[in-house]
Design an enzyme around this catalytic site. Structure first.
Site, short mmCIF file in Angstrom:
data_model
loop_
_atom_site.label_atom_id
_atom_site.label_comp_id
_atom_site.label_asym_id
_atom_site.label_seq_id
_atom_site.Cartn_x
_atom_site.Cartn_y
_atom_site.Cartn_z
N GLY A 176 0.84 -1.19 -0.08
CA GLY A 176 0.10 -0.07 -0.01
C GLY A 176 1.01 1.14 -0.16
N GLY A 177 1.05 1.80 1.20
CA GLY A 177 1.54 3.01 1.47
C GLY A 177 3.12 2.82 1.64
CB SER A 248 -0.40 4.70 5.85
OG SER A 248 -1.15 5.45 6.57
CB VAL A 314 -7.52 -5.60 1.86
CG1 VAL A 314 -8.74 -4.41 2.22
CG2 VAL A 314 -7.23 -6.31 3.09
CE1 TYR A 516 4.86 5.28 18.25
CE2 TYR A 516 2.75 5.44 18.62
CZ TYR A 516 3.77 5.31 17.61
OH TYR A 516 3.18 4.85 16.46
#
Length: 621
Positions: A176-177, A248, A314, A516
């Site tokens: 994808g990205g 993304s 997908v 994070y």
């Protein structure tokens, strides 16, 4: 809930038409091929002036704004020698020959499906954005690149690609990205079969929109910023804003079970998705109805979500949408320490009062953010001095311990005002106070810029990366403390003296939060710095697990975290995954190798035994 969008298409004639994406088909024309983001954006240090600047005008910090404080910060914290800059290797002029797959390519031509075997196009899609990937690109050590890049235009063409690959034993890697930081997008190094990277970027249409039921159907290749722009034209939003939002894709969000910064209001991807269509080697997996909820056995949407390219591609996603909010307002809070901030966020979550976004940063990240403040005039300096005097003198806080919360409110003006007052009241009970909307907005926007820091760091002998976890509230503060101590302990083993470790709480839930961590160190004089980094991070992740955390909150498993997958899901869970893989992909066409390294090459349970490798890219030049 409508199963198609015919009436909506009549009202909105542009729906269903391929859009002009912000990211071109030849990504390297606009994006860095060996780093994060746009080619015209990023940090740059000018040795002659001693000033750091951020180039480009895509971000509020941009326009070649000078950042004079950052130099002193990196010298003090990381002992960086700014007179020595490392320049990465240029794009290669020659590339490994593609592994032959004549019958497969003939099928693509027969169906009119676009593909390329151009070496540059193959290289720029051979990786994600993990530290390991970018360091390998900068040093010319990528060991395996795709043999063909395929550009299907529709779900139907994806079906044809997968069928041709299955018939001819060609590996398919959905792409994808390319923003993965788990190694999930990289090619297995020892794969001897021909690898076709299926680039979904040309599948980026809004197929239909149902304004009454507040759902819209998109092709999976649409990039986040394009999806949001198209919805906003019609007065709606999906509200999903991960840090990688600009680059993304929707399909990538589904495949990794992504989370966005505004999940409190709009939900994580599993809350937003209504229905998914995925092409497998055995056919198309999808639910026949588009309803808000269904009790019909196990939810196969959740087999697709988080599958990370190992079960299929997908192609189309039906998502919930919301009308654009009347008001968007930023805010910030200052707390005497990180623990006070955690307890405030816990209370906010307990009362289910989370605004669209509420994030807590520790003192180390606060100091880091202050170092990125642009140069200002006398008024700016005076304001900063007054603020510091208020925090230390009036509030009696220690600037070396304070923690900051950034807030984003969305809704009606009346509701936002009431919500803000409730948050501030809870903060006051935990020793916090408002620091204004400007600081909140800067903190929120900095999220999109901070990824560029890693590439700057690599130029000056610093390796750095982030990793995340989710943890129960009662273990949140302890986990943060334990992980920081463990990293410090591991750095001492290597005699690493100049390093940075910090953390932030980014998402909050009834039962816990996402944390994070950011870790980087000066590797001057150390061989194999990425191996050292990964070793230390692995110890940090062991500490996370022993402190009650998860292997990931939203980055997925990929290859980097595969060693912890069996323990996380149990042996029964591994068997269930293997059975699902065997049923949907019996020839292991989707052999990207995430979750279980044994499925990286060949058929299930098989490794190619000839010992041959394609070799690293440098040896082919």
């Amino acid at each position: 809930m409508a199963s198609h969008g015919k009436d909506s298409v009549k009202r909105d004639p542009n729906v269903g038409i391929k859009i002009a994406s912000a990211i071109p088909k030849r990504r390297q024309q606009l994006l860095k091929w060996n780093g994060w983001g746009y080619k015209d954006s990023g940090f740059d240090y000018e040795l002659s002036t001693g000033l750091l600047s951020f180039a480009g005008d895509r971000y509020p910090i941009g326009g070649s704004v000078s950042l004079p404080h950052f130099k002193d910060y990196v010298i003090k914290t990381l002992n960086v020698d700014l007179s020595r800059k490392n320049v990465g290797v240029p794009l290669p002029q020659t590339y490994p020959e593609p592994v032959p797959c004549g019958e497969f390519l003939a099928k693509l031509q027969q169906h009119g499906i676009d593909f390329t075997q151009n070496g540059e196009d193959r290289l720029v899609r051979s990786h994600g954005q993990a530290l390991h990937d970018i360091h390998a690109l900068r040093t010319g050590q990528i060991k395996r690149i795709p043999d063909t890049v395929v550009f299907p235009l529709s779900h139907e063409q994806v079906v044809q690609v997968v069928q041709a690959a299955t018939e001819n034993d060609v590996v398919v890697i959905p792409y994808g990205g390319g923003t993965s930081v788990s190694g999930s997008a990289s090619c297995p190094e020892n794969e001897q079969r021909s690898i076709a990277l299926l680039d979904t970027s040309q599948m980026n249409r809004m197929l239909w929109i149902d304004k009454e039921n507040l759902v819209a159907c998109f092709e999976s290749g649409i990039i986040g910023q394009d999806l949001e722009r198209e919805l906003r034209k019609l007065g709606f939003t999906m509200g999903h804003e991960p840090d990688s939002f600009e680059f993304s894709s929707l399909g990538g969000w589904v495949a990794t079970r992504a989370s966005g910064m505004k999940k409190n209001l709009y939900g994580n991807i599993e809350d937003i998705v209504v229905k998914v269509k995925m092409v497998t080697a055995k056919g198309v997996l999808e639910r026949s109805v588009a309803v808000p909820r269904i009790s019909c056995g196990p939810d196969f949407n959740h087999i697709i979500m988080g599958s990370e390219g190992t079960l299929g591609v997908v192609t189309e996603v039906l998502v919930k949408i919301r009308p654009l909010p009347e008001v968007k307002k930023y805010g910030s809070l200052v707390f005497p320490n990180f623990g006070s901030g955690v307890r405030c966020l816990r209370e906010v979550a307990k009362q289910r009062l989370q605004p669209a976004s509420i994030r807590l940063i520790d003192n180390e990240q606060f100091v880091f953010g202050q170092a990125l403040k642009p140069a200002g005039g006398v008024l700016s300096s005076l304001s900063s001095a007054l603020q510091r005097a208020y925090i230390t003198g009036v509030k009696g806080m220690d600037m070396e311990k304070i923690a900051i919360v950034t807030l984003v409110f969305e809704g009606t003006a009346k509701d936002v005002k009431i919500h803000e007052q409730k948050i501030f009241a809870i903060a006051a009970k935990h020793g916090g106070f408002s620091a204004g909307s400007t600081n909140g907005e800067k903190g929120y926007i900095l999220t999109f810029v901070i990824a560029y820091i890693r590439d700057l760091a690599l130029e000056y002998n610093v390796v750095a990366e982030s990793f995340e976890t989710s943890v129960a509230w009662d273990r949140c503060e302890t986990l943060c403390t334990n992980v920081k101590k463990r990293i410090s302990k591991e750095c001492a083993k290597y005699n690493i003296k100049h390093y940075l470790v910090s953390c932030r709480v980014t998402q909050s839930y009834d039962a816990g939060a996402c944390v994070y961590f950011y870790f980087g160190f000066n590797h001057t004089g150390f061989p194999d710095p990425v191996i050292i980094y990964e070793t230390i991070e692995n110890h940090a992740r062991d500490e996370i697990l022993s402190s009650g955390g998860s292997i990931s909150h939203h980055h997925g498993v990929g290859k980097i975290r595969a060693r912890w997958y069996p323990k996380t899901v149990s042996e029964v869970g591994v068997s269930l995954y293997r059975a699902t893989k065997q049923e949907l992909d019996p020839k292991n066409i989707f052999a990207v190798g995430n979750f279980l390294p044994e499925l990286q090459t060949g058929h299930h349970g098989e490794q190619h035994q000839d010992g041959s490798e394609q070799g690293n890219l440098v040896s082919k030049l």
